[in-house]
Design a protein around this motif. Structure first.
Motif, PDB file in Angstrom:
ATOM      1  N   ARG A 152       0.820  -1.206   0.000  1.00  0.00           N
ATOM      2  CA  ARG A 152       0.000   0.000   0.000  1.00  0.00           C
ATOM      3  C   ARG A 152       0.863   1.269   0.000  1.00  0.00           C
ATOM      4  O   ARG A 152       0.506   2.271  -0.616  1.00  0.00           O
ATOM      5  CB  ARG A 152      -0.936  -0.011   1.218  1.00  0.00           C
ATOM      6  CG  ARG A 152      -2.041   1.049   1.135  1.00  0.00           C
ATOM      7  CD  ARG A 152      -1.825   2.143   2.160  1.00  0.00           C
ATOM      8  NE  ARG A 152      -2.020   1.640   3.497  1.00  0.00           N
ATOM      9  CZ  ARG A 152      -3.225   1.513   4.085  1.00  0.00           C
ATOM     10  NH1 ARG A 152      -4.309   1.886   3.461  1.00  0.00           N
ATOM     11  NH2 ARG A 152      -3.305   1.054   5.306  1.00  0.00           N
ATOM     12  N   GLU A 153       1.992   1.230   0.701  1.00  0.00           N
ATOM     13  CA  GLU A 153       2.914   2.373   0.679  1.00  0.00           C
ATOM     14  C   GLU A 153       3.386   2.675  -0.739  1.00  0.00           C
ATOM     15  O   GLU A 153       3.556   3.832  -1.117  1.00  0.00           O
ATOM     16  CB  GLU A 153       4.132   2.072   1.554  1.00  0.00           C
ATOM     17  CG  GLU A 153       3.858   2.077   3.050  1.00  0.00           C
ATOM     18  CD  GLU A 153       5.091   1.679   3.843  1.00  0.00           C
ATOM     19  OE1 GLU A 153       6.199   1.674   3.242  1.00  0.00           O
ATOM     20  OE2 GLU A 153       4.967   1.366   5.038  1.00  0.00           O
ATOM     21  N   LEU A 154       3.588   1.619  -1.522  1.00  0.00           N
ATOM     22  CA  LEU A 154       4.109   1.779  -2.882  1.00  0.00           C
ATOM     23  C   LEU A 154       3.017   2.194  -3.862  1.00  0.00           C
ATOM     24  O   LEU A 154       3.294   2.919  -4.827  1.00  0.00           O
ATOM     25  CB  LEU A 154       4.766   0.472  -3.340  1.00  0.00           C
ATOM     26  CG  LEU A 154       6.010   0.057  -2.540  1.00  0.00           C
ATOM     27  CD1 LEU A 154       6.391  -1.385  -2.823  1.00  0.00           C
ATOM     28  CD2 LEU A 154       7.177   0.992  -2.855  1.00  0.00           C
ATOM     29  N   THR A 155       1.770   1.727  -3.630  1.00  0.00           N
ATOM     30  CA  THR A 155       0.648   2.105  -4.506  1.00  0.00           C
ATOM     31  C   THR A 155      -0.589   2.372  -3.640  1.00  0.00           C
ATOM     32  O   THR A 155      -1.459   1.505  -3.513  1.00  0.00           O
ATOM     33  CB  THR A 155       0.342   0.990  -5.538  1.00  0.00           C
ATOM     34  OG1 THR A 155       0.123  -0.238  -4.834  1.00  0.00           O
ATOM     35  CG2 THR A 155       1.446   0.834  -6.541  1.00  0.00           C
ATOM     36  N   PRO A 156      -0.678   3.549  -3.055  1.00  0.00           N
ATOM     37  CA  PRO A 156      -1.759   3.841  -2.104  1.00  0.00           C
ATOM     38  C   PRO A 156      -3.156   3.872  -2.713  1.00  0.00           C
ATOM     39  O   PRO A 156      -4.144   3.755  -1.985  1.00  0.00           O
ATOM     40  CB  PRO A 156      -1.377   5.214  -1.537  1.00  0.00           C
ATOM     41  CG  PRO A 156      -0.444   5.802  -2.526  1.00  0.00           C
ATOM     42  CD  PRO A 156       0.283   4.665  -3.149  1.00  0.00           C
ATOM     43  N   GLU A 157      -3.266   4.011  -4.023  1.00  0.00           N
ATOM     44  CA  GLU A 157      -4.575   4.097  -4.661  1.00  0.00           C
ATOM     45  C   GLU A 157      -4.952   2.802  -5.366  1.00  0.00           C
ATOM     46  O   GLU A 157      -5.723   2.811  -6.331  1.00  0.00           O
ATOM     47  CB  GLU A 157      -4.584   5.253  -5.669  1.00  0.00           C
ATOM     48  CG  GLU A 157      -4.353   6.618  -5.042  1.00  0.00           C
ATOM     49  CD  GLU A 157      -5.474   7.002  -4.084  1.00  0.00           C
ATOM     50  OE1 GLU A 157      -6.645   6.976  -4.492  1.00  0.00           O
ATOM     51  OE2 GLU A 157      -5.170   7.309  -2.912  1.00  0.00           O
ATOM     52  N   ASN A 158      -4.439   1.677  -4.885  1.00  0.00           N
ATOM     53  CA  ASN A 158      -4.728   0.381  -5.490  1.00  0.00           C
ATOM     54  C   ASN A 158      -5.840  -0.304  -4.700  1.00  0.00           C
ATOM     55  O   ASN A 158      -5.632  -0.751  -3.572  1.00  0.00           O
ATOM     56  CB  ASN A 158      -3.455  -0.480  -5.502  1.00  0.00           C
ATOM     57  CG  ASN A 158      -3.634  -1.783  -6.258  1.00  0.00           C
ATOM     58  OD1 ASN A 158      -4.588  -2.505  -6.057  1.00  0.00           O
ATOM     59  ND2 ASN A 158      -2.684  -2.081  -7.133  1.00  0.00           N
ATOM     60  N   ALA A 159      -7.020  -0.382  -5.298  1.00  0.00           N
ATOM     61  CA  ALA A 159      -8.173  -0.933  -4.585  1.00  0.00           C
ATOM     62  C   ALA A 159      -7.987  -2.400  -4.227  1.00  0.00           C
ATOM     63  O   ALA A 159      -8.386  -2.842  -3.149  1.00  0.00           O
ATOM     64  CB  ALA A 159      -9.432  -0.767  -5.438  1.00  0.00           C
ATOM     65  N   THR A 160      -7.353  -3.170  -5.117  1.00  0.00           N
ATOM     66  CA  THR A 160      -7.153  -4.599  -4.857  1.00  0.00           C
ATOM     67  C   THR A 160      -6.329  -4.816  -3.602  1.00  0.00           C
ATOM     68  O   THR A 160      -6.628  -5.697  -2.776  1.00  0.00           O
ATOM     69  CB  THR A 160      -6.469  -5.269  -6.057  1.00  0.00           C
ATOM     70  OG1 THR A 160      -7.286  -5.101  -7.223  1.00  0.00           O
ATOM     71  CG2 THR A 160      -6.269  -6.757  -5.812  1.00  0.00           C
ATOM     72  N   ILE A 161      -5.292  -4.006  -3.417  1.00  0.00           N
ATOM     73  CA  ILE A 161      -4.454  -4.115  -2.222  1.00  0.00           C
ATOM     74  C   ILE A 161      -5.242  -3.700  -0.981  1.00  0.00           C
ATOM     75  O   ILE A 161      -5.137  -4.332   0.068  1.00  0.00           O
ATOM     76  CB  ILE A 161      -3.180  -3.266  -2.391  1.00  0.00           C
ATOM     77  CG1 ILE A 161      -2.269  -3.896  -3.451  1.00  0.00           C
ATOM     78  CG2 ILE A 161      -2.427  -3.128  -1.059  1.00  0.00           C
ATOM     79  CD1 ILE A 161      -1.086  -3.050  -3.842  1.00  0.00           C
ATOM     80  N   LEU A 162      -6.043  -2.669  -1.103  1.00  0.00           N
ATOM     81  CA  LEU A 162      -6.869  -2.232   0.035  1.00  0.00           C
ATOM     82  C   LEU A 162      -7.883  -3.305   0.437  1.00  0.00           C
ATOM     83  O   LEU A 162      -8.126  -3.540   1.621  1.00  0.00           O
ATOM     84  CB  LEU A 162      -7.578  -0.923  -0.311  1.00  0.00           C
ATOM     85  CG  LEU A 162      -6.674   0.305  -0.443  1.00  0.00           C
ATOM     86  CD1 LEU A 162      -7.442   1.467  -1.050  1.00  0.00           C
ATOM     87  CD2 LEU A 162      -6.086   0.699   0.898  1.00  0.00           C
ATOM     88  N   PHE A 163      -8.463  -3.979  -0.546  1.00  0.00           N
ATOM     89  CA  PHE A 163      -9.405  -5.057  -0.249  1.00  0.00           C
ATOM     90  C   PHE A 163      -8.696  -6.205   0.480  1.00  0.00           C
ATOM     91  O   PHE A 163      -9.225  -6.764   1.444  1.00  0.00           O
ATOM     92  CB  PHE A 163     -10.060  -5.574  -1.526  1.00  0.00           C
ATOM     93  CG  PHE A 163     -10.957  -4.584  -2.216  1.00  0.00           C
ATOM     94  CD1 PHE A 163     -11.681  -3.646  -1.491  1.00  0.00           C
ATOM     95  CD2 PHE A 163     -11.095  -4.592  -3.599  1.00  0.00           C
ATOM     96  CE1 PHE A 163     -12.521  -2.734  -2.124  1.00  0.00           C
ATOM     97  CE2 PHE A 163     -11.927  -3.695  -4.244  1.00  0.00           C
ATOM     98  CZ  PHE A 163     -12.641  -2.755  -3.504  1.00  0.00           C
ATOM     99  N   ALA A 164      -7.500  -6.547  -0.022  1.00  0.00           N
ATOM    100  CA  ALA A 164      -6.737  -7.623   0.619  1.00  0.00           C
ATOM    101  C   ALA A 164      -6.340  -7.229   2.038  1.00  0.00           C
ATOM    102  O   ALA A 164      -6.374  -8.045   2.961  1.00  0.00           O
ATOM    103  CB  ALA A 164      -5.502  -7.953  -0.209  1.00  0.00           C
ATOM    104  N   LEU A 165      -5.978  -5.966   2.211  1.00  0.00           N
ATOM    105  CA  LEU A 165      -5.598  -5.471   3.538  1.00  0.00           C
ATOM    106  C   LEU A 165      -6.805  -5.519   4.479  1.00  0.00           C
ATOM    107  O   LEU A 165      -6.674  -5.890   5.662  1.00  0.00           O
ATOM    108  CB  LEU A 165      -5.060  -4.048   3.408  1.00  0.00           C
ATOM    109  CG  LEU A 165      -4.233  -3.466   4.555  1.00  0.00           C
ATOM    110  CD1 LEU A 165      -3.116  -4.392   4.979  1.00  0.00           C
ATOM    111  CD2 LEU A 165      -3.672  -2.107   4.132  1.00  0.00           C
ATOM    112  N   GLY A 166      -7.971  -5.168   3.967  1.00  0.00           N
ATOM    113  CA  GLY A 166      -9.186  -5.271   4.763  1.00  0.00           C
ATOM    114  C   GLY A 166      -9.446  -6.705   5.204  1.00  0.00           C
ATOM    115  O   GLY A 166      -9.794  -6.960   6.361  1.00  0.00           O
ATOM    116  N   SER A 167      -9.245  -7.646   4.295  1.00  0.00           N
ATOM    117  CA  SER A 167      -9.418  -9.058   4.628  1.00  0.00           C
ATOM    118  C   SER A 167      -8.419  -9.508   5.684  1.00  0.00           C
ATOM    119  O   SER A 167      -8.759 -10.282   6.588  1.00  0.00           O
ATOM    120  CB  SER A 167      -9.267  -9.923   3.370  1.00  0.00           C
ATOM    121  OG  SER A 167     -10.291  -9.662   2.444  1.00  0.00           O
TER     122      SER A 167
END
Length: 254
Positions: free
Chosen positions: A65-80
């Motif tokens: 997320r630090e490298l691509t803060p606007e990546n929804a897929t990473i945010l979804f995975a982080l939420g999981s």
């Protein structure tokens, strides 16, 4: 860089075939070789998540997320990952952030509904499940979990109707077993037993209270399920399932 990129592709290929033990060391090495590559950290985090290591998943996905803060897929995975770690507040925050970027992701809406459900915010949970169904009316897990919420609220008949609706879409064990428990509790024993036998025949795991709890069955429904599963007729069905030989087929990539 060439080796690291190749390892990311290999890790992803193994992950697609659910061969996580083969994928993980490749992803770890890829992240070491490509420390500024968000994809390497994302696949590493996702693999840790699949292997039930939530803290390691969070660490890797936070780096992605630090490298691509606007990546929804990473945010979804982080939420999981935060959800698996039991941090439902943070899970909701990350999932909401991802949905602001990509609002029509059914699975993320469902996960967000689950987070609100476990936070005790039933109205928000129902709202997210309904939105998920607006995106995909065949997404029966959202209908099923609306039933879980309604049952905990004491709305037994509404819950049964939702589970019936989910079972009409998909011949799945969970909504049928939930119906069975509710019907048995209402005194409709024969109907409950028949549905329970069908559900356990589909998936024996649903005869395990720990598995039901992991699938977000609430306190009220778990208590009723415990009584139902201990009845002699259902115990006999469970015993038959336990004695049935397994049929596992493993597929590996070439």
């Amino acid at each position: 860089e060439e080796i690291g990129t190749s390892l990311v592709l290999e890790a992803n290929q193994w992950a697609q075939f659910q061969q996580y033990e083969q994928a993980l060391p490749r992803a770890k090495l890829a992240a070491q070789l490509l420390p500024d590559n968000a994809d390497a950290w994302a696949i590493l985090g996702s693999l840790h998540l699949q292997m039930e290591d939530a803290s390691a998943a969070i660490a890797a996905l936070e780096k992605a997320r630090e490298l691509t803060p606007e990546n929804a897929t990473i945010l979804f995975a982080l939420g999981s990952a935060y959800f698996r770690d039991g941090n439902y507040d943070r899970a909701a925050v990350e999932l909401e952030a991802g949905l602001k970027l990509e609002p029509e992701v059914t699975g993320a809406l469902f996960d967000l509904g689950n987070a609100y459900y476990l936070l005790g915010d039933y109205s928000e949970a129902i709202d997210r499940y309904e939105t998920a169904l607006e995106q995909d009316e065949t997404f029966w897990p959202a209908t099923n979990n609306m039933g879980l919420v309604k049952y905990e609220q004491g709305e037994t008949q509404a819950a049964i109707e939702l589970w019936q609706e989910a079972a009409e879409v998909e011949n799945a064990a969970e909504p049928q077993l939930a119906q069975a428990v509710a019907l048995y509790t209402q005194g409709k024993q024969e109907e409950g037993w028949e549905l329970g036998e069908t559900a356990i025949g589909i998936d024996l795991r649903y005869a395990d209270l720990d598995f039901l709890k992991a699938n977000l069955w609430g306190t009220r429904l778990l208590g009723d399920a415990e009584i139902f599963l201990q009845t002699p007729r259902i115990q006999s069905t469970i015993a038959q399932g336990v004695n049935r030989p397994p049929t596992n087929i493993e597929i590996v990539p070439e």
